[in-house]
Design an enzyme around this catalytic site. Structure first.
Site, PDB file in Angstrom:
ATOM      1  N   ASP A  42       0.848  -1.252   0.000  1.00  0.00           N
ATOM      2  CA  ASP A  42      -0.168   0.049  -0.079  1.00  0.00           C
ATOM      3  C   ASP A  42       0.905   1.134  -0.008  1.00  0.00           C
ATOM      4  OD1 ASP A  42      -1.911   2.040   0.916  1.00  0.00           O
ATOM      5  OD2 ASP A  42      -3.271   0.232   1.069  1.00  0.00           O
ATOM      6  N   TYR A 161     -13.663   6.654 -13.365  1.00  0.00           N
ATOM      7  CA  TYR A 161     -13.681   5.326 -12.518  1.00  0.00           C
ATOM      8  C   TYR A 161     -14.427   4.255 -13.417  1.00  0.00           C
ATOM      9  CZ  TYR A 161     -14.766   2.969  -7.951  1.00  0.00           C
ATOM     10  OH  TYR A 161     -14.713   2.098  -7.004  1.00  0.00           O
TER      11      TYR A 161
HETATM   12  P1  NAI Z   1     -10.095   2.987   0.891  1.00  0.00           P
HETATM   13  O1  NAI Z   1      -9.654   4.211   0.406  1.00  0.00           O
HETATM   14  O2  NAI Z   1     -10.574   2.721   2.218  1.00  0.00           O
HETATM   15  O3  NAI Z   1      -8.677   1.988   0.467  1.00  0.00           O
HETATM   16  C1  NAI Z   1      -8.021   2.013  -0.593  1.00  0.00           C
HETATM   17  C2  NAI Z   1      -6.639   1.686  -0.370  1.00  0.00           C
HETATM   18  O4  NAI Z   1      -5.794   1.478  -1.402  1.00  0.00           O
HETATM   19  C3  NAI Z   1      -5.937   2.420   0.555  1.00  0.00           C
HETATM   20  O5  NAI Z   1      -5.092   2.085   1.942  1.00  0.00           O
HETATM   21  C4  NAI Z   1      -4.796   3.439  -0.237  1.00  0.00           C
HETATM   22  O6  NAI Z   1      -3.708   3.870   0.472  1.00  0.00           O
HETATM   23  C5  NAI Z   1      -4.721   2.439  -1.303  1.00  0.00           C
HETATM   24  N1  NAI Z   1      -4.210   2.870  -2.497  1.00  0.00           N
HETATM   25  C6  NAI Z   1      -4.656   3.791  -3.124  1.00  0.00           C
HETATM   26  N2  NAI Z   1      -3.792   4.174  -4.327  1.00  0.00           N
HETATM   27  C7  NAI Z   1      -2.738   3.214  -4.262  1.00  0.00           C
HETATM   28  C8  NAI Z   1      -1.654   2.964  -5.022  1.00  0.00           C
HETATM   29  N3  NAI Z   1      -1.377   3.839  -6.122  1.00  0.00           N
HETATM   30  N4  NAI Z   1      -0.995   2.178  -4.863  1.00  0.00           N
HETATM   31  C9  NAI Z   1      -1.119   1.320  -3.477  1.00  0.00           C
HETATM   32  N5  NAI Z   1      -2.185   1.433  -2.731  1.00  0.00           N
HETATM   33  C10 NAI Z   1      -3.017   2.405  -3.072  1.00  0.00           C
HETATM   34  O7  NAI Z   1     -11.081   2.317  -0.356  1.00  0.00           O
HETATM   35  P2  NAI Z   1     -12.095   1.075  -0.213  1.00  0.00           P
HETATM   36  O8  NAI Z   1     -13.480   1.457  -0.128  1.00  0.00           O
HETATM   37  O9  NAI Z   1     -11.586   0.014   0.740  1.00  0.00           O
HETATM   38  O10 NAI Z   1     -11.631   0.392  -1.730  1.00  0.00           O
HETATM   39  C11 NAI Z   1     -11.002  -0.601  -2.014  1.00  0.00           C
HETATM   40  C12 NAI Z   1     -11.241  -1.058  -3.572  1.00  0.00           C
HETATM   41  O11 NAI Z   1     -12.793  -1.491  -3.362  1.00  0.00           O
HETATM   42  C13 NAI Z   1     -11.087   0.010  -4.424  1.00  0.00           C
HETATM   43  O12 NAI Z   1     -10.676  -0.549  -5.734  1.00  0.00           O
HETATM   44  C14 NAI Z   1     -12.630   0.622  -4.738  1.00  0.00           C
HETATM   45  O13 NAI Z   1     -12.584   1.033  -6.118  1.00  0.00           O
HETATM   46  C15 NAI Z   1     -13.313  -0.656  -4.664  1.00  0.00           C
HETATM   47  N6  NAI Z   1     -14.558  -0.509  -4.497  1.00  0.00           N
HETATM   48  C16 NAI Z   1     -15.263   0.347  -3.177  1.00  0.00           C
HETATM   49  C17 NAI Z   1     -16.421   0.498  -2.673  1.00  0.00           C
HETATM   50  C18 NAI Z   1     -16.841   1.473  -1.627  1.00  0.00           C
HETATM   51  O14 NAI Z   1     -18.049   1.466  -1.584  1.00  0.00           O
HETATM   52  N7  NAI Z   1     -16.113   1.648  -0.666  1.00  0.00           N
HETATM   53  C19 NAI Z   1     -17.438   0.313  -3.998  1.00  0.00           C
HETATM   54  C20 NAI Z   1     -17.106  -0.362  -5.175  1.00  0.00           C
HETATM   55  C21 NAI Z   1     -15.618  -0.686  -5.193  1.00  0.00           C
END
Ligand code: NAI
Length: 253
Positions: A42, A161
């Site tokens: 991460d 997105y």
């Molecule tokens: P979050 O923001 O809580 O976690 C995302 C993580 O990815 C963070 O720890 C961040 O530091 C890391 N990250 C971001 N850019 C990065 C990079 N370039 N390299 C390495 N790490 C990186 O978000 P969440 O909600 O847990 O999202 C996780 C996945 O689920 C994402 O792909 C998101 O698009 C997907 N998702 C989330 C939804 C939601 O409602 N929360 C719905 C549908 C999909």
């Protein structure tokens, strides 16, 4: 932890990109107890370390490694390091993602668009590219890509997105076809609206609107997504590959 007697993930290391927060962190917590080793990759080094320390204190081999999935050289270096220090990667979960700003396509800043596609789509590709050759050689492995309901439907204001997540599903389906004969499965999971820091960062009022749009009448919990990831990455799902699996409280309907 997998219920006793139920097969867990393939042997080896579980590698979770974006594993420091939200859905990724829930996947780390859910998969680590049955894994030989777990790696949290991460950009958020501090949160990744904190989670790794918590699991290590519980006796689970867990490592936090700083990684920007947008950078192919950094991803190659990560796999090189893992090859020297860890059991082979048996399970890859790609969670790293960003939603990007909300703006109509005609007003979207090209730099913002680029950042969203680089993180969600190219980042997923870079991680798969690092894992698949080894899985193919060993004749087993699972990749679970976290896509989104935005990979199946349009969402106004989130063109970058939506495009990236449609791409993730297409890439998943293609790799599944290419690697099935080698015993490697590739699937995607499409969460609906899940209560994580990503969702909390959206403009005020968004959470209430999204809850109202969801037939289940509430947001999902990250653990509910991790549960599906645990099933799909286990032997219990051995005949499942190339498919997308929504976990969305009925949103796609
Ligand atoms: P979050 O923001 O809580 O976690 C995302 C993580 O990815 C963070 O720890 C961040 O530091 C890391 N990250 C971001 N850019 C990065 C990079 N370039 N390299 C390495 N790490 C990186 O978000 P969440 O909600 O847990 O999202 C996780 C996945 O689920 C994402 O792909 C998101 O698009 C997907 N998702 C989330 C939804 C939601 O409602 N929360 C719905 C549908 C999909």
């Amino acid at each position: 932890m997998s219920p006793p007697g139920e097969p867990g993930p393939p042997p080896g290391t579980v590698l979770v990109s974006g594993g420091a927060s939200g859905i990724g962190a829930a996947c780390v917590r859910r998969l680590a107890p049955a894994a030989d080793a777990t790696v949290i990759a991460d950009t958020d080094r501090a949160r990744a370390r904190e989670l790794a320390a918590e699991l290590a204190a519980a006796g689970l081999r867990t490592t936090a490694l700083p990684l920007d999935v947008r950078d192919p050289d950094a991803v190659t270096a990560l796999y090189r390091l893992l090859a020297a220090t860890h059991p082979p990667v048996g399970t890859l979960v790609n969670c790293a993602g960003i939603s990007g700003p909300r703006r109509p396509v005609g007003q979207y800043d090209p730099e913002d668009f680029d950042a969203v596609v680089r993180t969600n789509l190219l980042g997923t590709f870079h991680m798969m590219r690092g894992a698949l050759p080894g899985m193919r050689t060993r004749g087993r492995g699972v990749v679970v890509n976290i896509a989104s309901v935005a990979g199946a439907r349009a969402v106004r204001g989130y063109g970058a997105y939506v495009a990236a997540k449609h791409g993730v599903i297409g890439l998943t389906r293609t790799a599944a076809r290419e690697y099935a004969e080698y015993g490697v499965r590739v699937v995607s999971v499409s969460p609906g609206h899940i209560a994580t820091p990503m969702l909390e960062a959206l403009p005020p009022g968004t959470t209430r609107r999204l809850t109202g749009e969801t037939p289940a009448g509430r947001l999902g919990h990250p653990g509910e997504v991790a549960e599906l990831v645990a099933f799909l990455s286990s032997e219990r799902a051995r005949y499942i590959t190339g498919s997308d699996h929504p976990v969305d409280g009925g949103w796609l309907g």
